[in-house]
Motif scaffolding. Structure first.
Motif, PDB file in Angstrom:
ATOM      1  N   MET A   1     -21.268 -64.490  50.438  1.00 36.54           N
ATOM      2  CA  MET A   1     -22.305 -63.732  49.510  1.00 36.54           C
ATOM      3  C   MET A   1     -23.742 -64.041  49.968  1.00 36.54           C
ATOM      4  O   MET A   1     -24.550 -63.107  49.543  1.00 36.54           O
ATOM      5  CB  MET A   1     -22.143 -64.227  48.319  1.00 36.54           C
ATOM      6  CG  MET A   1     -20.958 -63.598  47.341  1.00 36.54           C
ATOM      7  SD  MET A   1     -20.924 -64.254  45.753  1.00 36.54           S
ATOM      8  CE  MET A   1     -19.400 -65.194  45.707  1.00 36.54           C
ATOM      9  N   LEU A   2     -24.094 -65.118  50.366  1.00 38.08           N
ATOM     10  CA  LEU A   2     -25.310 -65.431  50.474  1.00 38.08           C
ATOM     11  C   LEU A   2     -26.027 -64.605  51.458  1.00 38.08           C
ATOM     12  O   LEU A   2     -27.473 -64.341  51.100  1.00 38.08           O
ATOM     13  CB  LEU A   2     -25.484 -67.051  51.276  1.00 38.08           C
ATOM     14  CG  LEU A   2     -25.147 -67.966  50.033  1.00 38.08           C
ATOM     15  CD1 LEU A   2     -25.010 -69.475  50.676  1.00 38.08           C
ATOM     16  CD2 LEU A   2     -25.996 -68.048  48.822  1.00 38.08           C
ATOM     17  N   PRO A   3     -25.831 -63.936  52.549  1.00 43.29           N
ATOM     18  CA  PRO A   3     -26.709 -63.141  53.214  1.00 43.29           C
ATOM     19  C   PRO A   3     -27.262 -61.849  52.392  1.00 43.29           C
ATOM     20  O   PRO A   3     -28.212 -61.398  52.559  1.00 43.29           O
ATOM     21  CB  PRO A   3     -25.828 -62.736  54.301  1.00 43.29           C
ATOM     22  CG  PRO A   3     -24.978 -64.063  54.553  1.00 43.29           C
ATOM     23  CD  PRO A   3     -24.528 -64.219  53.302  1.00 43.29           C
ATOM     24  N   GLY A   4     -26.146 -61.467  51.722  1.00 48.49           N
ATOM     25  CA  GLY A   4     -26.349 -60.127  50.836  1.00 48.49           C
ATOM     26  C   GLY A   4     -27.305 -60.618  49.708  1.00 48.49           C
ATOM     27  O   GLY A   4     -28.320 -59.782  49.160  1.00 48.49           O
ATOM     28  N   TYR A   5     -27.062 -61.808  49.391  1.00 50.66           N
ATOM     29  CA  TYR A   5     -28.043 -62.165  48.201  1.00 50.66           C
ATOM     30  C   TYR A   5     -29.531 -62.314  48.536  1.00 50.66           C
ATOM     31  O   TYR A   5     -30.379 -62.029  47.915  1.00 50.66           O
ATOM     32  CB  TYR A   5     -27.433 -63.664  47.497  1.00 50.66           C
ATOM     33  CG  TYR A   5     -28.360 -64.292  46.700  1.00 50.66           C
ATOM     34  CD1 TYR A   5     -28.243 -64.207  45.381  1.00 50.66           C
ATOM     35  CD2 TYR A   5     -29.076 -65.434  47.243  1.00 50.66           C
ATOM     36  CE1 TYR A   5     -29.139 -64.819  44.615  1.00 50.66           C
ATOM     37  CE2 TYR A   5     -29.886 -66.252  46.446  1.00 50.66           C
ATOM     38  CZ  TYR A   5     -30.100 -65.776  45.043  1.00 50.66           C
ATOM     39  OH  TYR A   5     -30.610 -66.499  43.979  1.00 50.66           O
ATOM     40  N   GLU A   6     -29.657 -62.927  49.698  1.00 48.55           N
ATOM     41  CA  GLU A   6     -31.005 -63.162  50.293  1.00 48.55           C
ATOM     42  C   GLU A   6     -31.556 -61.850  50.543  1.00 48.55           C
ATOM     43  O   GLU A   6     -32.738 -61.622  50.358  1.00 48.55           O
ATOM     44  CB  GLU A   6     -30.789 -63.999  51.305  1.00 48.55           C
ATOM     45  CG  GLU A   6     -30.717 -65.361  51.308  1.00 48.55           C
ATOM     46  CD  GLU A   6     -31.788 -66.116  50.404  1.00 48.55           C
ATOM     47  OE1 GLU A   6     -33.006 -65.834  50.602  1.00 48.55           O
ATOM     48  OE2 GLU A   6     -31.385 -66.869  49.399  1.00 48.55           O
ATOM     49  N   GLN A   7     -30.760 -60.815  51.181  1.00 45.44           N
ATOM     50  CA  GLN A   7     -31.393 -59.305  51.580  1.00 45.44           C
ATOM     51  C   GLN A   7     -31.841 -58.886  50.135  1.00 45.44           C
ATOM     52  O   GLN A   7     -32.849 -58.281  49.928  1.00 45.44           O
ATOM     53  CB  GLN A   7     -30.661 -58.571  52.147  1.00 45.44           C
ATOM     54  CG  GLN A   7     -30.754 -57.290  52.596  1.00 45.44           C
ATOM     55  CD  GLN A   7     -32.058 -57.442  53.562  1.00 45.44           C
ATOM     56  OE1 GLN A   7     -31.989 -58.228  54.733  1.00 45.44           O
ATOM     57  NE2 GLN A   7     -32.900 -56.428  53.361  1.00 45.44           N
ATOM     58  N   ALA A   8     -30.881 -59.086  49.193  1.00 46.50           N
ATOM     59  CA  ALA A   8     -31.233 -58.392  47.922  1.00 46.50           C
ATOM     60  C   ALA A   8     -32.403 -58.903  47.276  1.00 46.50           C
ATOM     61  O   ALA A   8     -33.394 -58.206  46.700  1.00 46.50           O
ATOM     62  CB  ALA A   8     -30.075 -58.477  47.037  1.00 46.50           C
ATOM     63  N   ARG A   9     -32.634 -60.141  47.321  1.00 48.15           N
ATOM     64  CA  ARG A   9     -33.825 -60.844  46.876  1.00 48.15           C
ATOM     65  C   ARG A   9     -35.265 -60.363  47.507  1.00 48.15           C
ATOM     66  O   ARG A   9     -36.145 -60.146  46.983  1.00 48.15           O
ATOM     67  CB  ARG A   9     -33.543 -62.410  47.075  1.00 48.15           C
ATOM     68  CG  ARG A   9     -35.057 -63.245  46.401  1.00 48.15           C
ATOM     69  CD  ARG A   9     -34.944 -64.783  46.940  1.00 48.15           C
ATOM     70  NE  ARG A   9     -34.694 -64.936  48.284  1.00 48.15           N
ATOM     71  CZ  ARG A   9     -35.926 -65.023  48.953  1.00 48.15           C
ATOM     72  NH1 ARG A   9     -37.060 -64.544  48.486  1.00 48.15           N
ATOM     73  NH2 ARG A   9     -35.805 -65.119  50.293  1.00 48.15           N
ATOM     74  N   ARG A  10     -35.073 -60.299  48.933  1.00 50.92           N
ATOM     75  CA  ARG A  10     -36.180 -59.811  49.700  1.00 50.92           C
ATOM     76  C   ARG A  10     -36.547 -58.309  49.293  1.00 50.92           C
ATOM     77  O   ARG A  10     -37.669 -58.139  49.135  1.00 50.92           O
ATOM     78  CB  ARG A  10     -35.963 -59.964  51.147  1.00 50.92           C
ATOM     79  CG  ARG A  10     -36.107 -61.321  51.786  1.00 50.92           C
ATOM     80  CD  ARG A  10     -36.070 -61.297  53.167  1.00 50.92           C
ATOM     81  NE  ARG A  10     -34.571 -60.984  53.725  1.00 50.92           N
ATOM     82  CZ  ARG A  10     -33.705 -61.462  54.099  1.00 50.92           C
ATOM     83  NH1 ARG A  10     -33.749 -62.797  53.780  1.00 50.92           N
ATOM     84  NH2 ARG A  10     -32.619 -60.982  54.597  1.00 50.92           N
ATOM     85  N   ASP A  11     -35.565 -57.485  49.104  1.00 48.42           N
ATOM     86  CA  ASP A  11     -35.570 -56.380  48.675  1.00 48.42           C
ATOM     87  C   ASP A  11     -36.255 -56.076  47.633  1.00 48.42           C
ATOM     88  O   ASP A  11     -37.311 -55.202  47.312  1.00 48.42           O
ATOM     89  CB  ASP A  11     -34.417 -55.445  48.913  1.00 48.42           C
ATOM     90  CG  ASP A  11     -33.827 -55.127  50.018  1.00 48.42           C
ATOM     91  OD1 ASP A  11     -34.515 -55.372  51.173  1.00 48.42           O
ATOM     92  OD2 ASP A  11     -32.632 -54.815  50.268  1.00 48.42           O
ATOM     93  N   ALA A  12     -35.886 -56.815  46.587  1.00 46.38           N
ATOM     94  CA  ALA A  12     -36.470 -56.773  45.195  1.00 46.38           C
ATOM     95  C   ALA A  12     -37.933 -57.187  45.110  1.00 46.38           C
ATOM     96  O   ALA A  12     -38.711 -56.419  44.454  1.00 46.38           O
ATOM     97  CB  ALA A  12     -35.716 -57.532  44.284  1.00 46.38           C
ATOM     98  N   ALA A  13     -38.248 -58.171  45.980  1.00 44.26           N
ATOM     99  CA  ALA A  13     -39.440 -58.645  45.990  1.00 44.26           C
ATOM    100  C   ALA A  13     -40.461 -57.832  46.745  1.00 44.26           C
ATOM    101  O   ALA A  13     -41.444 -57.454  46.157  1.00 44.26           O
ATOM    102  CB  ALA A  13     -39.517 -59.971  46.705  1.00 44.26           C
ATOM    103  N   ARG A  14     -40.089 -57.122  47.632  1.00 43.66           N
ATOM    104  CA  ARG A  14     -40.669 -56.282  48.652  1.00 43.66           C
ATOM    105  C   ARG A  14     -41.014 -54.856  47.499  1.00 43.66           C
ATOM    106  O   ARG A  14     -42.281 -54.591  47.296  1.00 43.66           O
ATOM    107  CB  ARG A  14     -39.866 -55.652  49.859  1.00 43.66           C
ATOM    108  CG  ARG A  14     -40.739 -54.504  50.575  1.00 43.66           C
ATOM    109  CD  ARG A  14     -40.021 -54.117  51.693  1.00 43.66           C
ATOM    110  NE  ARG A  14     -38.945 -53.304  51.130  1.00 43.66           N
ATOM    111  CZ  ARG A  14     -37.678 -53.208  51.544  1.00 43.66           C
ATOM    112  NH1 ARG A  14     -37.363 -54.358  52.267  1.00 43.66           N
ATOM    113  NH2 ARG A  14     -36.823 -52.629  50.733  1.00 43.66           N
ATOM    114  N   GLU A  15     -40.354 -54.384  46.849  1.00 44.59           N
ATOM    115  CA  GLU A  15     -40.264 -53.239  46.100  1.00 44.59           C
ATOM    116  C   GLU A  15     -41.179 -53.512  44.631  1.00 44.59           C
ATOM    117  O   GLU A  15     -41.887 -52.776  44.318  1.00 44.59           O
ATOM    118  CB  GLU A  15     -38.983 -52.436  45.474  1.00 44.59           C
ATOM    119  CG  GLU A  15     -38.120 -51.957  46.609  1.00 44.59           C
ATOM    120  CD  GLU A  15     -38.821 -50.777  47.480  1.00 44.59           C
ATOM    121  OE1 GLU A  15     -39.660 -50.221  46.793  1.00 44.59           O
ATOM    122  OE2 GLU A  15     -38.437 -50.601  48.684  1.00 44.59           O
TER     123      GLU A  15
END
Length: 129
Positions: free
Chosen positions: A86-100
């Protein structure tokens, strides 16, 4: 210039919607990750409590405890692997949310600057006329 402010307002709405979608996606990932961590913590607690006793084990009790510990250990390993997946998807979702979110804030700041410039221009024209 008013057209520019209106265009930026539209872009800001779109950016806020995208940020909201990414934040919701991140929140869902976070809920899953937290649940997995809680599951791991519970299994670790169960394992620890199996061997923590003030009384001696009989052979039958020791076998039972070892069997239960083996089951909990396997469940713990499975839960840890699930969390690792789960962690890679979690980290990607965190980065995407921060970017947007950052993108939406940048468009908002840009629109505010344009609106402020419009007011300043109007004030100058009104004072100079």
């Amino acid at each position: 210039m008013t057209q520019k402010a209106q265009s930026l307002a539209g872009l800001e709405r779109i950016a806020r919607l995208k940020a909201d979608i990414e934040m919701r996606r991140f929140a869902a990932f976070r809920a899953h990750v937290e649940a997995a961590r809680e599951r791991i913590g519970g299994l670790e607690q169960e394992l620890q409590s199996l061997y923590h006793t003030d009384e001696s084990f009989s052979i039958a009790e020791a076998r039972l405890v070892n069997t239960l510990a083996g089951e909990r250990s396997r469940a713990l390993l499975i839960a840890e692997r699930e969390l690792e997946r789960m962690l890679p998807g979690y980290e990607q979702a965190r980065r995407d949310a921060a970017r947007e979110f950052g993108r939406a804030e940048a468009v908002h700041a840009l629109r505010e600057d344009v609106v402020a410039q419009l007011r300043l221009d109007r004030a100058r024209r009104a004072g100079g006329a």
